[in-house]
Design a protein around this motif. Structure first.
Motif: not given
Length: 398
Positions: A60-77
């Protein structure tokens, strides 16, 4: 082992980032799972591809990666891990942590997490020693952030001093201590060790024969029972142990300052052989021997009493304070009086008279003295003595 444990590894931007690859290998070797996060600067030193290949996980590298936010989100990570490790922890990252900034993925994860955090600082020696960085370290320590290192040595920039990131095996040992539950999990222990050197002039000093072996063994044993250990050592012969935060000092005053800076703590084990006296004023130049003048007159003054200072604190005193008494005669009687005079809870007394081989040797024979009396232990290796003492400490606090 960290079998099945989930570690969120944040890699900061520094030359020491290459060590994170070996750290990932070690965690995976011991059965742990690694989710890597690279800062933008870290990607200048290690590639997402190499990190991902070793971790067996997406990087993971990007705070505003839409895919990551949709699948997990930085809070859950930030909350799905058992431990967050920052290695290397740059001055910039730690400043953001200390001041609550969140302007990229790494700093946002660190602010959003309620998971324990371990930092492994790495930076230029002058950056490490800079007052602003030291203020940040003090803040992080007060916030309950765990720290390993930095070590002292050669820098990539050509300078020498504290600032080298701890080695991967050292970091792993601390990870294991934090994740593997033991009777002292969640407890903070301060251990002092080794001699102090009190300068007479730039080339001479007052010291004693302590090797630091017993203090090292105690720090290792306490860490093995799950304690977070701050190990404050004078210039000992024995290398410091792995898996603990090492603070190196020279003089008694420096050791006292390091101890008070490391507080609060639950346990204080004061195994260092601190010089009782120092020069009232050390010479700035080498004291020369002049024919016919005889030896120089040295004016000494008393050093601060670290054990008594901590034992008699009205606020911030550790729950259990253990002192050491190296005696050559009337061992139990002298040590008992010392315990009462200093105000500590226990005194570990040993006979260091000539012929015992204890001072600087690999074995020890101790008597543990508390308010209920004296308990003599048979002669054993210093590692065995340390393990027995650590177990006794754990039983007293649980």
């Amino acid at each position: 082992m960290v079998q099945g444990k989930r570690i969120l590894l944040i890699v900061g931007g520094g030359i020491a980032a290459y060590k994170s690859l070996e750290l990932i290998r070690q965690i995976k070797r011991e059965g742990g799972q690694v989710t890597p996060v690279l800062t933008r600067a870290a990607q200048q030193f290690v590639t997402p591809l190499s990190v991902s290949a070793l971790a067996g996980n997406k990087v993971y590298t990007d705070l505003f990666d839409l895919t990551d936010e949709a699948e997990m989100g930085h809070i859950e990570l930030s909350r799905s891990a058992d431990l967050v490790v920052v290695a290397p922890a740059t001055a910039d990252l730690m400043a953001k942590m200390a001041t609550g900034q969140a302007d990229d993925l790494a700093s946002t994860l660190l602010l959003a997490t309620d998971t324990p955090v371990l930092v492994a600082p790495a930076m230029n020696v002058r950056m490490w020693l800079h007052p602003s960085n030291q203020r940040n370290i003090t803040t992080l320590q007060a916030d309950g952030i765990h720290r390993i290192g930095p070590n002292e040595g050669d820098m990539a920039c050509g300078e020498f001093g504290p600032g080298r990131m701890a080695e991967p095996l050292e970091i792993y040992a601390q990870i294991e201590a934090l994740l593997v539950d033991g009777p002292l999990a969640g407890r903070h222990a301060i251990v002092t060790s080794g001699p102090t050197h009190e300068p007479i002039d730039p080339v001479r000093y007052i010291a004693n024969r302590s090797s630091g072996q017993q203090g090292n063994a105690i720090a290792t044993a306490l860490a093995g029972l799950g304690a977070r250990v701050t190990f404050i050592t004078g210039p000992a012969i024995t290398p410091p142990p792995l898996g603990v935060t090492v603070v190196k000092v020279e003089t008694a005053q420096e050791m006292l300052n390091a101890v008070t800076s490391a507080l609060p703590a639950d346990i204080g084990v004061f195994a260092a052989a601190v010089a009782d006296w120092r020069m009232s004023e050390a010479a700035t130049g080498k004291i020369k021997k002049a024919k016919g003048e005889g030896p120089p007159s040295l004016t000494l003054t008393e050093n601060p009493d670290i054990l008594a200072t901590v034992s008699q604190m009205s606020e911030g005193r550790p729950e259990l304070v253990v002192g050491f008494a190296a005696e050559t005669d009337n061992i139990v009687e002298n040590a008992t009086r010392k315990r009462e005079r200093k105000g500590c809870d226990w005194i570990v007394a040993n006979d260091v008279s000539e012929g015992t081989g204890i001072m600087g040797g690999s074995e020890n024979a101790v008597t543990v003295i508390d308010a209920n009396g004296a308990e003599s232990w048979p002669r054993a290796t210093k590692d065995d003595v340390a393990r027995r003492l650590a177990q006794r400490i754990a039983e007293a606090l649980t």
